[in-house]
Design a protein around this motif. Structure first.
Motif, PDB file in Angstrom:
ATOM      1  N   ASP A  19       1.047  -1.219  -0.130  1.00 46.07           N
ATOM      2  CA  ASP A  19      -0.104   0.123  -0.222  1.00 46.07           C
ATOM      3  C   ASP A  19       0.741   1.421  -0.452  1.00 46.07           C
ATOM      4  OD1 ASP A  19      -2.237  -2.032   0.272  1.00 46.07           O
ATOM      5  OD2 ASP A  19      -2.154  -1.254   2.297  1.00 46.07           O
ATOM      6  N   GLY A  20       0.701   2.545  -1.106  1.00 53.21           N
ATOM      7  CA  GLY A  20       1.447   2.996  -0.944  1.00 53.21           C
ATOM      8  C   GLY A  20       0.779   4.376  -0.413  1.00 53.21           C
ATOM      9  N   ALA A  21       1.447   5.512  -0.686  1.00 54.00           N
ATOM     10  CA  ALA A  21       0.267   6.834  -0.374  1.00 54.00           C
ATOM     11  C   ALA A  21       0.086   7.368  -1.531  1.00 54.00           C
ATOM     12  CB  ALA A  21       1.769   8.505   0.153  1.00 54.00           C
ATOM     13  N   THR A  22       0.240   7.088  -2.321  1.00 56.97           N
ATOM     14  CA  THR A  22      -0.394   7.694  -3.361  1.00 56.97           C
ATOM     15  C   THR A  22      -0.796   6.306  -4.420  1.00 56.97           C
ATOM     16  OG1 THR A  22       0.925   8.351  -4.770  1.00 56.97           O
ATOM     17  CG2 THR A  22       0.356  10.084  -3.003  1.00 56.97           C
ATOM     18  N   ALA A  23       0.171   5.225  -4.904  1.00 61.68           N
ATOM     19  CA  ALA A  23      -0.095   4.342  -5.696  1.00 61.68           C
ATOM     20  C   ALA A  23       0.484   3.293  -4.660  1.00 61.68           C
ATOM     21  CB  ALA A  23       0.475   4.864  -7.463  1.00 61.68           C
ATOM     22  N   PRO A  24       0.100   1.933  -4.786  1.00 62.98           N
ATOM     23  CA  PRO A  24       0.526   0.685  -4.498  1.00 62.98           C
ATOM     24  C   PRO A  24       1.922   0.660  -5.476  1.00 62.98           C
ATOM     25  CG  PRO A  24      -0.827  -0.011  -5.820  1.00 62.98           C
ATOM     26  CD  PRO A  24      -1.511   2.053  -6.456  1.00 62.98           C
ATOM     27  N   VAL A  25       2.663  -0.080  -4.386  1.00 61.08           N
ATOM     28  CA  VAL A  25       3.993  -0.605  -4.756  1.00 61.08           C
ATOM     29  C   VAL A  25       4.646  -1.562  -5.043  1.00 61.08           C
ATOM     30  CG1 VAL A  25       6.343  -0.375  -3.657  1.00 61.08           C
ATOM     31  CG2 VAL A  25       4.487   1.741  -3.838  1.00 61.08           C
ATOM     32  N   THR A 186       5.340   0.517 -10.777  1.00 58.12           N
ATOM     33  CA  THR A 186       5.173   1.522  -9.818  1.00 58.12           C
ATOM     34  C   THR A 186       4.870   2.892 -10.221  1.00 58.12           C
ATOM     35  OG1 THR A 186       6.059   0.161  -8.112  1.00 58.12           O
ATOM     36  CG2 THR A 186       5.767   2.337  -7.631  1.00 58.12           C
ATOM     37  N   GLU A 187       5.889   3.420 -11.294  1.00 55.58           N
ATOM     38  CA  GLU A 187       5.406   4.411 -12.131  1.00 55.58           C
ATOM     39  C   GLU A 187       4.441   4.625 -12.126  1.00 55.58           C
ATOM     40  OE1 GLU A 187       6.423   5.408 -14.922  1.00 55.58           O
ATOM     41  OE2 GLU A 187       6.650   8.436 -14.294  1.00 55.58           O
ATOM     42  N   THR A 188       4.628   3.779 -13.397  1.00 58.57           N
ATOM     43  CA  THR A 188       3.305   4.094 -14.753  1.00 58.57           C
ATOM     44  C   THR A 188       2.434   3.687 -14.198  1.00 58.57           C
ATOM     45  OG1 THR A 188       5.021   3.086 -16.012  1.00 58.57           O
ATOM     46  CG2 THR A 188       2.619   3.190 -16.698  1.00 58.57           C
ATOM     47  N   ALA A 189       1.764   3.430 -12.605  1.00 60.22           N
ATOM     48  CA  ALA A 189       0.458   3.229 -12.441  1.00 60.22           C
ATOM     49  C   ALA A 189       0.057   4.456 -11.179  1.00 60.22           C
ATOM     50  CB  ALA A 189       1.133   2.076 -11.012  1.00 60.22           C
ATOM     51  N   ALA A 190       1.454   4.993 -11.126  1.00 64.07           N
ATOM     52  CA  ALA A 190       1.192   6.451 -10.217  1.00 64.07           C
ATOM     53  C   ALA A 190       0.936   7.156 -11.125  1.00 64.07           C
ATOM     54  CB  ALA A 190       2.375   7.003  -9.703  1.00 64.07           C
ATOM     55  N   ARG A 191       1.110   7.347 -12.569  1.00 72.20           N
ATOM     56  CA  ARG A 191       0.169   8.091 -14.221  1.00 72.20           C
ATOM     57  C   ARG A 191      -0.535   7.885 -14.457  1.00 72.20           C
ATOM     58  NH1 ARG A 191       3.553   8.040 -18.220  1.00 72.20           N
ATOM     59  NH2 ARG A 191       4.294   6.320 -17.900  1.00 72.20           N
ATOM     60  N   ALA A 192      -0.926   6.218 -13.696  1.00 70.57           N
ATOM     61  CA  ALA A 192      -2.575   5.758 -14.601  1.00 70.57           C
ATOM     62  C   ALA A 192      -3.362   6.447 -13.303  1.00 70.57           C
ATOM     63  CB  ALA A 192      -2.495   5.319 -15.048  1.00 70.57           C
ATOM     64  N   LEU A 193      -3.154   6.691 -12.168  1.00 69.12           N
ATOM     65  CA  LEU A 193      -4.003   7.574 -11.296  1.00 69.12           C
ATOM     66  C   LEU A 193      -4.363   8.398 -11.637  1.00 69.12           C
ATOM     67  CD1 LEU A 193      -3.737   5.550  -8.062  1.00 69.12           C
ATOM     68  CD2 LEU A 193      -5.561   5.344  -9.482  1.00 69.12           C
ATOM     69  N   ALA A 194      -3.123   9.615 -11.710  1.00 70.08           N
ATOM     70  CA  ALA A 194      -2.849  10.482 -12.222  1.00 70.08           C
ATOM     71  C   ALA A 194      -4.183  10.985 -13.403  1.00 70.08           C
ATOM     72  CB  ALA A 194      -2.184  11.636 -11.956  1.00 70.08           C
ATOM     73  N   ASP A 195      -3.892   9.963 -14.370  1.00 73.26           N
ATOM     74  CA  ASP A 195      -4.960  10.259 -15.393  1.00 73.26           C
ATOM     75  C   ASP A 195      -6.260   9.964 -14.985  1.00 73.26           C
ATOM     76  OD1 ASP A 195      -5.288  10.308 -18.635  1.00 73.26           O
ATOM     77  OD2 ASP A 195      -5.343   8.308 -18.270  1.00 73.26           O
ATOM     78  N   LEU A 196      -6.467   8.980 -13.968  1.00 68.83           N
ATOM     79  CA  LEU A 196      -7.897   8.531 -13.792  1.00 68.83           C
ATOM     80  C   LEU A 196      -8.169   9.633 -13.149  1.00 68.83           C
ATOM     81  CD1 LEU A 196     -10.381   6.854 -13.040  1.00 68.83           C
ATOM     82  CD2 LEU A 196      -9.070   6.043 -11.615  1.00 68.83           C
ATOM     83  N   ARG A 197      -7.667  10.123 -12.001  1.00 70.62           N
ATOM     84  CA  ARG A 197      -8.635  11.465 -11.501  1.00 70.62           C
ATOM     85  C   ARG A 197      -9.024  12.541 -12.477  1.00 70.62           C
ATOM     86  NH1 ARG A 197      -8.773   7.728  -8.864  1.00 70.62           N
ATOM     87  NH2 ARG A 197      -7.881   7.352  -7.389  1.00 70.62           N
ATOM     88  N   GLU A 198      -7.952  13.251 -13.005  1.00 69.31           N
ATOM     89  CA  GLU A 198      -8.479  14.191 -14.158  1.00 69.31           C
ATOM     90  C   GLU A 198      -9.555  13.280 -14.939  1.00 69.31           C
ATOM     91  OE1 GLU A 198      -8.281  17.313 -16.173  1.00 69.31           O
ATOM     92  OE2 GLU A 198      -6.562  17.015 -14.412  1.00 69.31           O
ATOM     93  N   ARG A 199      -9.408  12.866 -15.388  1.00 69.58           N
ATOM     94  CA  ARG A 199     -11.113  11.747 -16.220  1.00 69.58           C
ATOM     95  C   ARG A 199     -11.986  11.937 -15.559  1.00 69.58           C
ATOM     96  NH1 ARG A 199     -10.216   9.436 -21.169  1.00 69.58           N
ATOM     97  NH2 ARG A 199      -7.120   8.748 -21.700  1.00 69.58           N
ATOM     98  N   GLU A 200     -11.895  11.588 -14.228  1.00 69.15           N
ATOM     99  CA  GLU A 200     -12.859  11.740 -13.417  1.00 69.15           C
ATOM    100  C   GLU A 200     -13.369  13.393 -13.164  1.00 69.15           C
ATOM    101  OE1 GLU A 200     -12.403   7.885 -10.246  1.00 69.15           O
ATOM    102  OE2 GLU A 200     -11.281   9.647  -9.138  1.00 69.15           O
ATOM    103  N   ARG A 201     -12.335  14.688 -12.468  1.00 68.02           N
ATOM    104  CA  ARG A 201     -13.109  15.329 -12.613  1.00 68.02           C
ATOM    105  C   ARG A 201     -13.359  16.314 -13.584  1.00 68.02           C
ATOM    106  NH1 ARG A 201     -10.274  19.360  -9.464  1.00 68.02           N
ATOM    107  NH2 ARG A 201      -8.865  17.566  -8.394  1.00 68.02           N
ATOM    108  N   VAL A 202     -13.493  16.158 -14.630  1.00 70.65           N
ATOM    109  CA  VAL A 202     -13.413  16.465 -15.931  1.00 70.65           C
ATOM    110  C   VAL A 202     -15.252  16.018 -15.916  1.00 70.65           C
ATOM    111  CG1 VAL A 202     -13.691  16.153 -18.877  1.00 70.65           C
ATOM    112  CG2 VAL A 202     -11.754  16.793 -17.973  1.00 70.65           C
ATOM    113  N   ALA A 203     -15.299  14.921 -16.330  1.00 73.95           N
ATOM    114  CA  ALA A 203     -16.583  14.007 -15.494  1.00 73.95           C
ATOM    115  C   ALA A 203     -17.723  14.583 -14.607  1.00 73.95           C
ATOM    116  CB  ALA A 203     -16.684  12.613 -15.570  1.00 73.95           C
ATOM    117  N   ILE A 204     -16.715  14.785 -13.492  1.00 82.16           N
ATOM    118  CA  ILE A 204     -17.398  15.156 -12.860  1.00 82.16           C
ATOM    119  C   ILE A 204     -17.994  17.147 -12.605  1.00 82.16           C
ATOM    120  CG2 ILE A 204     -18.143  16.417 -10.203  1.00 82.16           C
ATOM    121  CD1 ILE A 204     -16.195  13.659  -9.435  1.00 82.16           C
TER     122      ILE A 204
END
Length: 250
Positions: A19-25, A186-204
């Motif tokens: 369990d990582g702070a912002t993404a799984p390690v 790990t680094e790519t997963a963190a960027r994928a989550l950031a991309d998801l958050r931005e898509r969620e922001r746009v959708a909301i």
């Protein structure tokens, strides 16, 4: 209760997900270098999914959105009909708050209660409550975020439920070694989550809410400030009440 850095291992011990702070390690054992890339990618995604499920299972069950919506509607109705001072006094008794304030009788209000923030919160819950199919509008959109390394050898897909929902490895992904590959995932997963958050922001924001997510992010501080003003108002009302009682006794 899981520790802040709980680690979940695959049955073979080749993959570990922390369990990582912002993404799984992700951590890989030496045996990962000998596994076929497709099997390794699937094993990483499965292990990460099990880790996410285990973390959710250990979290306290959240209250339902329907309960929160009902409570906020009642609060709004009480504030509109009874006034702040009466609501504060009654809620203090309901929640067992210790107070030395004298009881304050409801006072007539000459202006409408400013409830824009409360109205926005109610509107938000109404728009995001599960529909007939059981999914919220955001869940029904099936949003996902993706990220790829510069060399194209590692691709990660993240969803709201699984931060490592899918992993795709190129034929040369294992060449740098398990440790470097784990860092890349790990680094790519963190960027994928950031991309998801931005898509969620746009959708909301596209749902037509009265406030954007950036505006909503400032609500907690505003509500704390509003609560402080309400406390000050209650203190002044109690003080006025005490002075009035003393004058009547003189």
């Amino acid at each position: 209760m899981r520790s802040p850095h709980a680690v979940h291992h695959s049955e073979c011990g080749t993959v570990a997900v922390e369990d990582g702070a912002t993404a799984p390690v992700v951590r890989l054992a030496a045996a990962a270098a000998r596994m076929p890339v497709r099997e390794l990618a699937d094993l990483i995604a499965v292990t990460a999914g099990e880790a996410a499920d285990a973390m959710r299972a250990d979290e306290p069950e959240p209250g339902s959105a329907a309960d929160a919506l009902r409570e906020l509607r009642c609060l709004r109705a009480d504030l509109q009909t009874q006034g702040v001072e009466s609501v504060l006094a009654r809620r203090a008794v309901e929640y067992g708050a210790e107070t030395t304030r004298a009881p304050v009788e409801p006072m007539p209000r000459t202006a409408p209660m400013p409830l824009a923030g409360l109205d926005a919160a109610i509107d938000l819950l109404e728009r995001f409550r599960p529909q007939s199919g059981g999914a919220t509008p955001l869940e029904a959109a099936h949003l996902s975020g993706t990220a790829v390394t510069e060399d194209g050898q590692v691709r990660v897909e993240a969803t709201g439920r699984y931060p490592l929902a899918r992993v795709v490895l190129g034929v040369r992904a294992r060449e740098p070694g398990p440790e470097v590959l784990a860092e890349q995932i790990t680094e790519t997963a963190a960027r994928a989550l950031a991309d998801l958050r931005e898509r969620e922001r746009v959708a909301i924001d596209a749902l037509g809410l009265p406030f954007t997510l950036d505006r909503i992010a400032g609500f907690p501080a505003e509500m704390r400030a509003f609560a402080g003003r309400l406390t000050g108002l209650a203190d002044r009302l109690a003080s006025d009440h005490d002075r009035t009682v003393r004058r009547l006794k003189q």
